[in-house]
Design a protein around this motif. Structure first.
Motif, PDB file in Angstrom:
ATOM      1  N   LYS A  34     -22.371   8.736  17.565  1.00  0.00           N
ATOM      2  CA  LYS A  34     -22.402   7.392  17.741  1.00  0.00           C
ATOM      3  C   LYS A  34     -21.655   6.752  16.712  1.00  0.00           C
ATOM      4  O   LYS A  34     -22.219   6.759  15.583  1.00  0.00           O
ATOM      5  N   THR A  35     -20.348   6.160  16.926  1.00  0.00           N
ATOM      6  CA  THR A  35     -19.578   5.480  15.595  1.00  0.00           C
ATOM      7  C   THR A  35     -19.413   4.091  15.740  1.00  0.00           C
ATOM      8  O   THR A  35     -19.145   3.402  17.071  1.00  0.00           O
ATOM      9  N   LEU A  36     -19.496   3.432  14.822  1.00  0.00           N
ATOM     10  CA  LEU A  36     -19.282   1.823  14.676  1.00  0.00           C
ATOM     11  C   LEU A  36     -18.086   1.708  13.639  1.00  0.00           C
ATOM     12  O   LEU A  36     -17.991   2.276  12.571  1.00  0.00           O
ATOM     13  N   VAL A  37     -17.119   1.086  14.515  1.00  0.00           N
ATOM     14  CA  VAL A  37     -15.933   0.607  13.590  1.00  0.00           C
ATOM     15  C   VAL A  37     -16.077  -0.884  13.217  1.00  0.00           C
ATOM     16  O   VAL A  37     -16.109  -1.871  14.067  1.00  0.00           O
ATOM     17  N   ILE A  38     -16.013  -1.118  11.837  1.00  0.00           N
ATOM     18  CA  ILE A  38     -16.017  -2.535  11.655  1.00  0.00           C
ATOM     19  C   ILE A  38     -14.512  -2.857  11.335  1.00  0.00           C
ATOM     20  O   ILE A  38     -14.023  -2.471  10.314  1.00  0.00           O
ATOM     21  N   LEU A  39     -13.884  -3.624  12.010  1.00  0.00           N
ATOM     22  CA  LEU A  39     -12.463  -4.118  11.932  1.00  0.00           C
ATOM     23  C   LEU A  39     -12.040  -5.348  11.299  1.00  0.00           C
ATOM     24  O   LEU A  39     -12.636  -6.398  11.848  1.00  0.00           O
ATOM     25  N   ASN A  56     -17.795   7.031  22.283  1.00  0.00           N
ATOM     26  CA  ASN A  56     -19.011   6.826  22.061  1.00  0.00           C
ATOM     27  C   ASN A  56     -18.776   5.757  20.745  1.00  0.00           C
ATOM     28  O   ASN A  56     -19.522   6.063  19.777  1.00  0.00           O
ATOM     29  N   THR A  57     -17.813   5.110  20.667  1.00  0.00           N
ATOM     30  CA  THR A  57     -17.586   4.065  19.649  1.00  0.00           C
ATOM     31  C   THR A  57     -17.802   2.647  19.887  1.00  0.00           C
ATOM     32  O   THR A  57     -17.476   2.077  21.102  1.00  0.00           O
ATOM     33  N   SER A  58     -18.214   1.816  19.029  1.00  0.00           N
ATOM     34  CA  SER A  58     -18.435   0.377  19.067  1.00  0.00           C
ATOM     35  C   SER A  58     -17.593  -0.305  18.147  1.00  0.00           C
ATOM     36  O   SER A  58     -17.421   0.120  17.061  1.00  0.00           O
ATOM     37  N   VAL A  59     -17.101  -1.538  18.294  1.00  0.00           N
ATOM     38  CA  VAL A  59     -16.179  -2.194  17.587  1.00  0.00           C
ATOM     39  C   VAL A  59     -16.826  -3.445  17.219  1.00  0.00           C
ATOM     40  O   VAL A  59     -17.434  -4.435  18.104  1.00  0.00           O
ATOM     41  N   VAL A  60     -16.638  -3.904  15.955  1.00  0.00           N
ATOM     42  CA  VAL A  60     -17.101  -5.322  15.454  1.00  0.00           C
ATOM     43  C   VAL A  60     -15.801  -5.765  14.730  1.00  0.00           C
ATOM     44  O   VAL A  60     -15.446  -5.201  13.709  1.00  0.00           O
ATOM     45  N   VAL A  61     -15.576  -6.873  15.119  1.00  0.00           N
ATOM     46  CA  VAL A  61     -14.298  -7.496  14.364  1.00  0.00           C
ATOM     47  C   VAL A  61     -14.805  -8.855  13.460  1.00  0.00           C
ATOM     48  O   VAL A  61     -15.595  -9.662  13.668  1.00  0.00           O
ATOM     49  N   LEU A  62     -14.198  -8.803  12.339  1.00  0.00           N
ATOM     50  CA  LEU A  62     -14.419  -9.853  11.309  1.00  0.00           C
ATOM     51  C   LEU A  62     -13.194 -10.574  10.945  1.00  0.00           C
ATOM     52  O   LEU A  62     -12.096 -10.174  10.988  1.00  0.00           O
ATOM     53  N   ASP A  63     -13.346 -12.056  10.740  1.00  0.00           N
ATOM     54  CA  ASP A  63     -12.168 -12.714  10.389  1.00  0.00           C
ATOM     55  C   ASP A  63     -12.148 -13.217   9.044  1.00  0.00           C
ATOM     56  O   ASP A  63     -10.943 -13.542   8.607  1.00  0.00           O
TER      57      ASP A  63
END
Length: 312
Positions: A34-39, A56-63
């Motif tokens: 289970k992978t989390l990518v902080i973009l 099985n990857t989730s992404v969170v985008v930061l501004d």
């Protein structure tokens, strides 16, 4: 259980997203974790929904970098419960500030990888050197992509090694060997006396520190300034040069331990022309084995017109 964090640095369009996608898809690296990518920035390449679901990857985008806080990371740990974390860092943000951020319990930065577009490297080094160098100062691996054979890859490598000796440097591109970090040296290693020109001192220094055995028993000749720290014995001094590793505000002294019967007669900051034999010995200053010079000839000389050493 420790959760590995992989940090990817580099400017926009340096290939970070493509590299992350390839890494997640690599069967030798990924086994359904289970992978989390902080973009932290969004480029031309996207992480498609179908791809994310299958991997099985989730992404969170930061501004903004202000959002990347200890509290935010803790919330991500609770919400996504990742087995590993990839952070695609914004090339215009402060890498040092991120490394000083406290990560959640069990999260550990396992590897820092910098991606660099070889086509634009020279332009960025000319106009944004400090910011670019900040990307790979703490990196474990630096990958130059989009490289061609007519690029000065040896200079690219030296510019990285000058500020980060531990970094592995790779090149990617058409007809490029990814692990080829060799370079044509501007002096003759087979000469009875290897003459090191002023402008080549930095090249020799890096090569001798990276490959000390190559110089064992060789005799070298070069111009240097004398450095005499109090902790050294009377028969020992350090001949070297001041080098600009990043910018005018980032100048450091680089030199070798040298033994001479006439060392006590030398003055601190005196310029000398030195001919010496190289022997590889253990020195605590090197934290291991390294080049130790044994003087054959030494004489005062004039300071070079440009006394600084440049790696790029």
């Amino acid at each position: 259980m420790e959760i590995p964090v992989y940090l990817f640095t580099g400017f926009l369009e340096s290939g970070k997203t493509v590299f992350i996608k390839d890494t997640i898809q690599d069967p030798n690296f990924s086994h359904g974790e289970k992978t989390l990518v902080i973009l932290c920035e969004e480029g031309m390449e996207e992480l498609e929904e179908e791809y994310l679901r299958k991997s099985n990857t989730s992404v969170v985008v930061l501004d903004s970098q202000e959002e990347l806080t200890e509290e935010f990371l803790k919330d991500c740990g609770v919400k996504y419960d990742p087995e590993r974390v990839f952070i695609e860092f914004n090339g215009m943000w402060d890498t040092k500030a991120l490394l000083e951020t406290k990560f959640p319990k069990y999260w550990e930065i396992l590897q820092i990888i910098t991606l660099i577009n070889g086509e634009t490297y020279e332009a960025f080094m000319s106009n944004m050197r400090s910011l670019l160098v900040n990307h790979y100062t703490e990196s474990d691996m630096v990958i130059f992509n989009r490289c061609t054979k007519d690029m000065d890859l040896a200079a690219f490598r030296r510019s990285v090694k000058a500020v980060n000796k531990k970094a592995q440097v790779y090149f990617e591109g058409e007809d490029i060997d990814p692990q080829n970090t060799s370079e044509l040296l501007p002096f003759d290693l087979d000469a009875e006396v290897i003459e090191i020109e002023d402008e080549d001192y930095g090249i020799w220094y890096l090569d001798a520190m990276d490959n000390p055995k190559k110089y064992n028993g060789k005799t070298v000749s070069f111009t240097a300034v004398v450095f005499k720290p109090n902790k050294l014995s009377d028969e020992t001094f350090v001949p070297g040069r001041h080098a600009m590793t990043c910018c005018a505000d980032d100048i450091s002294f680089i030199g070798f331990i040298c033994k001479s019967q006439n060392a006590e007669k030398l003055h601190h900051k005196q310029w000398v022309k030195l001919t010496a034999q190289v022997r590889i010995e253990y020195r605590k200053e090197y934290k291991g084995k390294g080049p130790v010079l044994y003087t054959k000839k030494i004489a005062s000389c004039e300071k070079p017109e440009d006394d600084l050493v440049y790696f790029y």
